[in-house]
Write a protein that holds these residues in place. Sequence first.
Motif, mmCIF file in Angstrom:
data_model
loop_
_atom_site.group_PDB
_atom_site.id
_atom_site.type_symbol
_atom_site.label_atom_id
_atom_site.label_comp_id
_atom_site.label_asym_id
_atom_site.label_seq_id
_atom_site.Cartn_x
_atom_site.Cartn_y
_atom_site.Cartn_z
ATOM 1 N N VAL A 73 -10.006 0.984 52.516
ATOM 2 C CA VAL A 73 -10.765 1.186 51.844
ATOM 3 C C VAL A 73 -12.456 0.353 50.967
ATOM 4 O O VAL A 73 -12.769 0.660 50.825
ATOM 5 C CB VAL A 73 -10.351 1.622 50.752
ATOM 6 C CG1 VAL A 73 -10.441 1.761 49.378
ATOM 7 C CG2 VAL A 73 -9.465 2.907 50.913
ATOM 8 N N GLN A 74 -10.966 -1.397 51.296
ATOM 9 C CA GLN A 74 -12.490 -2.290 50.134
ATOM 10 C C GLN A 74 -13.505 -2.629 51.911
ATOM 11 O O GLN A 74 -14.544 -2.880 51.231
ATOM 12 C CB GLN A 74 -11.560 -3.491 49.915
ATOM 13 C CG GLN A 74 -10.270 -2.975 49.112
ATOM 14 C CD GLN A 74 -9.621 -4.634 48.650
ATOM 15 O OE1 GLN A 74 -9.763 -5.537 48.720
ATOM 16 N NE2 GLN A 74 -8.379 -3.973 48.993
ATOM 17 N N MET A 75 -13.213 -3.246 52.438
ATOM 18 C CA MET A 75 -13.793 -3.449 53.831
ATOM 19 C C MET A 75 -15.236 -2.338 53.894
ATOM 20 O O MET A 75 -16.178 -2.038 54.235
ATOM 21 C CB MET A 75 -13.479 -3.188 55.450
ATOM 22 C CG MET A 75 -12.261 -4.461 55.129
ATOM 23 S SD MET A 75 -12.271 -4.371 57.028
ATOM 24 C CE MET A 75 -11.643 -3.297 57.364
ATOM 25 N N GLY A 76 -14.550 -0.906 53.460
ATOM 26 C CA GLY A 76 -15.879 0.370 53.958
ATOM 27 C C GLY A 76 -16.357 0.456 52.828
ATOM 28 O O GLY A 76 -17.697 0.062 53.143
ATOM 29 N N GLY A 77 -16.043 0.077 51.748
ATOM 30 C CA GLY A 77 -16.764 -0.035 50.556
ATOM 31 C C GLY A 77 -17.756 -1.120 50.344
ATOM 32 O O GLY A 77 -18.831 -0.787 49.747
ATOM 33 N N SER A 78 -17.470 -2.182 50.984
ATOM 34 C CA SER A 78 -18.544 -3.488 50.917
ATOM 35 C C SER A 78 -19.127 -3.073 51.737
ATOM 36 O O SER A 78 -20.133 -3.377 51.404
ATOM 37 C CB SER A 78 -16.886 -4.727 51.310
ATOM 38 O OG SER A 78 -18.033 -5.916 51.810
ATOM 39 N N LEU A 79 -19.002 -3.161 52.659
ATOM 40 C CA LEU A 79 -20.240 -2.765 53.965
ATOM 41 C C LEU A 79 -21.102 -1.262 53.346
ATOM 42 O O LEU A 79 -22.315 -1.836 53.616
ATOM 43 C CB LEU A 79 -19.160 -1.970 55.221
ATOM 44 C CG LEU A 79 -18.963 -3.185 55.799
ATOM 45 C CD1 LEU A 79 -17.596 -2.139 57.005
ATOM 46 C CD2 LEU A 79 -19.823 -4.542 56.589
ATOM 47 N N LEU A 130 -18.307 6.685 47.997
ATOM 48 C CA LEU A 130 -17.275 7.141 48.237
ATOM 49 C C LEU A 130 -17.773 7.601 49.656
ATOM 50 O O LEU A 130 -16.570 7.791 50.307
ATOM 51 C CB LEU A 130 -17.462 7.801 47.534
ATOM 52 C CG LEU A 130 -17.706 8.987 45.598
ATOM 53 C CD1 LEU A 130 -18.204 10.155 45.451
ATOM 54 C CD2 LEU A 130 -16.224 9.087 45.318
ATOM 55 N N ALA A 131 -18.944 7.156 50.354
ATOM 56 C CA ALA A 131 -18.156 8.133 51.824
ATOM 57 C C ALA A 131 -17.683 6.407 52.059
ATOM 58 O O ALA A 131 -17.618 7.039 53.462
ATOM 59 C CB ALA A 131 -19.993 7.865 52.456
ATOM 60 N N GLY A 132 -17.791 5.603 52.005
ATOM 61 C CA GLY A 132 -17.514 3.801 52.397
ATOM 62 C C GLY A 132 -15.461 3.865 52.219
ATOM 63 O O GLY A 132 -14.744 3.585 52.925
ATOM 64 N N VAL A 133 -15.194 4.840 50.975
ATOM 65 C CA VAL A 133 -13.998 4.765 50.446
ATOM 66 C C VAL A 133 -13.254 5.777 51.785
ATOM 67 O O VAL A 133 -12.579 6.223 52.212
ATOM 68 C CB VAL A 133 -13.550 5.495 48.756
ATOM 69 C CG1 VAL A 133 -12.152 6.045 49.688
ATOM 70 C CG2 VAL A 133 -14.141 4.036 48.266
ATOM 71 N N ALA A 134 -14.274 7.355 52.393
ATOM 72 C CA ALA A 134 -13.493 8.160 53.189
ATOM 73 C C ALA A 134 -13.820 7.118 54.570
ATOM 74 O O ALA A 134 -12.590 7.948 55.165
ATOM 75 C CB ALA A 134 -15.102 9.547 52.993
ATOM 76 N N ALA A 135 -14.923 6.704 54.413
ATOM 77 C CA ALA A 135 -14.627 6.159 56.379
ATOM 78 C C ALA A 135 -13.321 5.120 56.631
ATOM 79 O O ALA A 135 -12.477 5.552 57.207
ATOM 80 C CB ALA A 135 -16.100 5.622 56.370
ATOM 81 N N GLY A 136 -13.439 4.401 55.576
ATOM 82 C CA GLY A 136 -12.701 3.393 55.659
ATOM 83 C C GLY A 136 -10.527 3.866 55.954
ATOM 84 O O GLY A 136 -10.016 4.073 56.856
ATOM 85 N N PHE A 137 -10.715 4.819 54.761
ATOM 86 C CA PHE A 137 -9.046 5.808 54.986
ATOM 87 C C PHE A 137 -9.364 6.594 56.119
ATOM 88 O O PHE A 137 -8.422 6.611 56.350
ATOM 89 C CB PHE A 137 -9.437 6.210 53.335
ATOM 90 C CG PHE A 137 -8.050 6.867 53.163
ATOM 91 C CD1 PHE A 137 -7.276 6.006 52.827
ATOM 92 C CD2 PHE A 137 -7.651 7.632 53.953
ATOM 93 C CE1 PHE A 137 -5.826 6.288 51.786
ATOM 94 C CE2 PHE A 137 -6.267 8.355 53.749
ATOM 95 C CZ PHE A 137 -5.430 7.827 53.034
ATOM 96 N N GLY A 138 -10.262 7.320 56.540
ATOM 97 C CA GLY A 138 -10.134 8.405 57.357
ATOM 98 C C GLY A 138 -9.302 7.933 58.753
ATOM 99 O O GLY A 138 -8.944 8.496 59.301
ATOM 100 N N SER A 139 -10.972 6.731 59.073
ATOM 101 C CA SER A 139 -10.757 6.177 60.027
ATOM 102 C C SER A 139 -9.216 5.503 60.500
ATOM 103 O O SER A 139 -8.641 4.761 61.473
ATOM 104 C CB SER A 139 -11.833 4.752 60.827
ATOM 105 O OG SER A 139 -11.946 4.159 59.313
#
Length: 455
Positions: free
Chosen positions: A124-130, A150-159
């Motif tokens: 989640v942190q990597m997704g949000g940071s990127l 929000l998209a970064g959180v979703a992508a990090g968690f989902g992946s």
Amino acid sequence: MRSLLDLRGHLANVLQLLRWTLLVIPVGLLSGSASAFFLWSLEQVTATQQTHRWLLLLLPVAGIAVGLIYTWIGKSAEGGNNLILDRIHEPGGGVPVRMAPLVLLGTIATHLFGGSAGREGTAVQMGGSLASAFGRICRFGEDNMRILLLAGVAAGFGSVFGTPLTGAVFAMEVLVMGRVRYDALIPVLVASVVGDWTCSAWGIHHTSYHIALEADSLHAHFDAWLMAKIVVAAIAFGLASKLFAELTHGLQQVFKRITPSAALRGGLGGLIVIALTFALGTYDYLGLGVHAQDPHAVTLISSFTPGGADTWSWWWKLLFTAVTLAAGFKGGEVTPLFFIGAALGNTLAIAFGAPVDLFAGLGFIAVFAGATNTPLACTIMGIELFGGHYTVYFALACFVAYFFSGHSGIYASQRIGVPKQAHPGLPPEVPLREAYRYHPRPRRQDEEPSDPAGD
């Protein structure tokens, strides 16, 4: 009829859909690729740790190093998931780019040397940071930055878990307790799906879990006795999630009172984990806990089988993880919560004479639901991981656990939108970190209610 013929309005909706789809696809690609590299790295260091158990003795050194790095370089990145939630609520500050490499290295160090932690926080942190970095490069405004985060959180968690629909709903549900924000529905879904596809395209395979189906297909029949057992178990799951959140936050304060130095807190936490390991005489509660080289070890996978967990396995994993994270080691809480829930479900199933794999699966998602206050996302996770045959049971366990976890949670920046109990003195959307100040005082039946505005 007039609205159906509003071609201009429909065209505007199509253009908005295309715009957001194109905008978040790069976020999904970046987050999915980062998760793939992270999961591959995690697999390598976990295997190394399990093969060379002496690395555990260096855990205090790793804790000191991580503490120093975050003190010297991390700065605001120390906020982790809570910083991302704060930035979504109040855009403008952005998320530092350094958060992604720092949390990646910190998590790898935690697992290499035997700390008990998870992986969702890192993803989640990597997704949000990127996502934040991408938004700054493209010079998007604050409203667009919120959607990107929000998209970064979703992508990090989902992946990272292979659950794209769960990732999308989690991102919308985790912000405010009791309220789901649908304004970013399509962008977060697109980002989560793209992130999951990207991670899989890199050759990453997620762990498979299995709950056996009864011959008469339980989902088609109402079993009142089984329902009653699930409700009792779900109460225990909710209380366990509350215990985890409160213990972790409490230990953080204890460590800070002992020493203001993040490096010394990490070293002390490492020593405590070593002491607990040798006191119990087992390495079962180190690392992720999903797999183990020892076929007799207690793991997340073994908890789905009769005899695959000891009576107190859930408590020991809870304690190891709370100490690790409270001391400042990096990682996530979710996979340990899966372990805690599955092991507790195993114990309760044996006590109740219920199906072990079903109750392990229910604990898997319900403890997570209570700790993150996301019962809808966790119900969907049950469907994505175990299939839809027990959907009613998944929902029952998650929503009951959510209710009994109270106003607690692992994300201190999560806000309370709809209180779980009547709470007239609670300000609107107060963060969980401040909710303890507004505990209601028991009122006698003959006592007039107080005026919150006059307090």
